[in-house]
Write a protein that holds these residues in place. Structure first.
Motif, PDB file in Angstrom:
ATOM      1  N   ILE A  15      22.527  -1.624 -19.788  1.00 31.56           N
ATOM      2  CA  ILE A  15      22.941  -0.380 -20.243  1.00 31.56           C
ATOM      3  C   ILE A  15      22.713   0.613 -19.180  1.00 31.56           C
ATOM      4  CG2 ILE A  15      23.067   1.438 -22.113  1.00 31.56           C
ATOM      5  CD1 ILE A  15      22.945  -0.824 -24.266  1.00 31.56           C
ATOM      6  N   SER A  16      21.127   0.867 -18.984  1.00 34.86           N
ATOM      7  CA  SER A  16      20.845   1.673 -18.192  1.00 34.86           C
ATOM      8  C   SER A  16      21.081   1.660 -16.697  1.00 34.86           C
ATOM      9  CB  SER A  16      19.133   1.889 -18.314  1.00 34.86           C
ATOM     10  OG  SER A  16      18.711   0.764 -17.694  1.00 34.86           O
ATOM     11  N   ARG A  17      21.380   0.280 -16.103  1.00 36.36           N
ATOM     12  CA  ARG A  17      22.080   0.388 -14.612  1.00 36.36           C
ATOM     13  C   ARG A  17      23.356   0.114 -14.383  1.00 36.36           C
ATOM     14  NH1 ARG A  17      17.743  -4.545 -13.384  1.00 36.36           N
ATOM     15  NH2 ARG A  17      15.900  -3.213 -13.713  1.00 36.36           N
ATOM     16  N   THR A  18      24.293   0.217 -15.618  1.00 36.74           N
ATOM     17  CA  THR A  18      25.809   0.123 -15.599  1.00 36.74           C
ATOM     18  C   THR A  18      26.406   1.473 -16.075  1.00 36.74           C
ATOM     19  OG1 THR A  18      25.374  -2.365 -16.165  1.00 36.74           O
ATOM     20  CG2 THR A  18      27.555  -1.446 -16.214  1.00 36.74           C
ATOM     21  N   ASP A  19      27.381   1.770 -15.294  1.00 37.07           N
ATOM     22  CA  ASP A  19      28.272   2.840 -15.593  1.00 37.07           C
ATOM     23  C   ASP A  19      29.366   2.288 -16.621  1.00 37.07           C
ATOM     24  OD1 ASP A  19      30.112   4.826 -15.879  1.00 37.07           O
ATOM     25  OD2 ASP A  19      30.150   5.307 -13.789  1.00 37.07           O
ATOM     26  N   LEU A  20      29.025   2.271 -17.830  1.00 37.03           N
ATOM     27  CA  LEU A  20      29.860   1.731 -18.883  1.00 37.03           C
ATOM     28  C   LEU A  20      31.391   2.307 -19.014  1.00 37.03           C
ATOM     29  CD1 LEU A  20      27.478   1.294 -21.869  1.00 37.03           C
ATOM     30  CD2 LEU A  20      28.250  -0.339 -19.974  1.00 37.03           C
ATOM     31  N   TYR A  21      31.346   3.700 -18.352  1.00 35.01           N
ATOM     32  CA  TYR A  21      32.803   4.199 -18.365  1.00 35.01           C
ATOM     33  C   TYR A  21      33.587   3.463 -17.343  1.00 35.01           C
ATOM     34  CZ  TYR A  21      35.880   8.113 -17.961  1.00 35.01           C
ATOM     35  OH  TYR A  21      37.172   8.828 -18.295  1.00 35.01           O
ATOM     36  N   LYS A  22      33.026   3.097 -16.273  1.00 30.81           N
ATOM     37  CA  LYS A  22      33.810   2.410 -15.138  1.00 30.81           C
ATOM     38  C   LYS A  22      34.120   1.067 -15.840  1.00 30.81           C
ATOM     39  CE  LYS A  22      32.391   4.566 -11.300  1.00 30.81           C
ATOM     40  NZ  LYS A  22      31.271   4.632  -9.805  1.00 30.81           N
TER      41      LYS A  22
END
Length: 161
Positions: A15-22
């Motif tokens: 979660i902290s390393r991933t752009d969840l929006y993308k």
């Protein structure tokens, strides 16, 4: 009282390393982010604890909750039981050669679902007199593996099945 969810460190890092929006195609559609290795680890931990106990046990995975074949494949690899509650779930399990001896047919069942369970010697959780009558009509009672769900007489609310 408010409780915070427990988040596995691996999931927290993701979660902290991933752009969840993308990941969700710029927020235009929902998506599921699945972690089958954590599922496998949880199964392993449950087996370790249960193997140290004096009880017989079966671990079941209810496919309906995730609708994801990756968890069904993981459950098969871990040799645990699979709870299927639809024709599609049963067909998917049989398509990947899930051991029919480790499948239970659950939930509301139409005639096609019942027949496929019976043809594959799958344990059927019978929820209604209609299901028993259909099993009898299909002339396979002697070979059938059934488990009866019994509603106690004190229950005033009908079963949803």
């Amino acid at each position: 009282m408010t409780r915070n969810a427990i988040i596995h460190p691996f999931v927290q890092r993701y979660i902290s390393r991933t752009d969840l929006y993308k990941v969700t195609e710029y927020g235009t559609r929902p998506c599921k982010i699945l972690f089958p290795k954590l599922f496998e680890k949880n199964i392993h931990m449950m087996k370790m604890i249960l193997n140290d106990s004096v009880i017989d046990y079966r671990i079941y995975f209810a496919n309906k909750a995730t609708k994801s074949n990756i968890f069904v494949k993981t459950a098969k690899k871990q040799n645990i039981w699979l709870d299927v509650s639809s024709l599609q779930e049963l067909q998917d399990a049989l398509a990947i050669w899930y051991n029919p001896e480790h499948i239970i047919g659950n939930g509301p069942k139409d005639l096609v679902f019942l027949r496929l369970c019976l043809e594959n010697n799958i344990l059927i959780s019978v929820d209604s007199l209609w299901e028993i009558k259909k099993i009898i009509d299909l002339h396979v009672v002697a070979q059938s593996k059934i488990m009866l769900r019994i509603c106690p007489p004190i229950s005033l609310s009908p079963s949803r099945f």
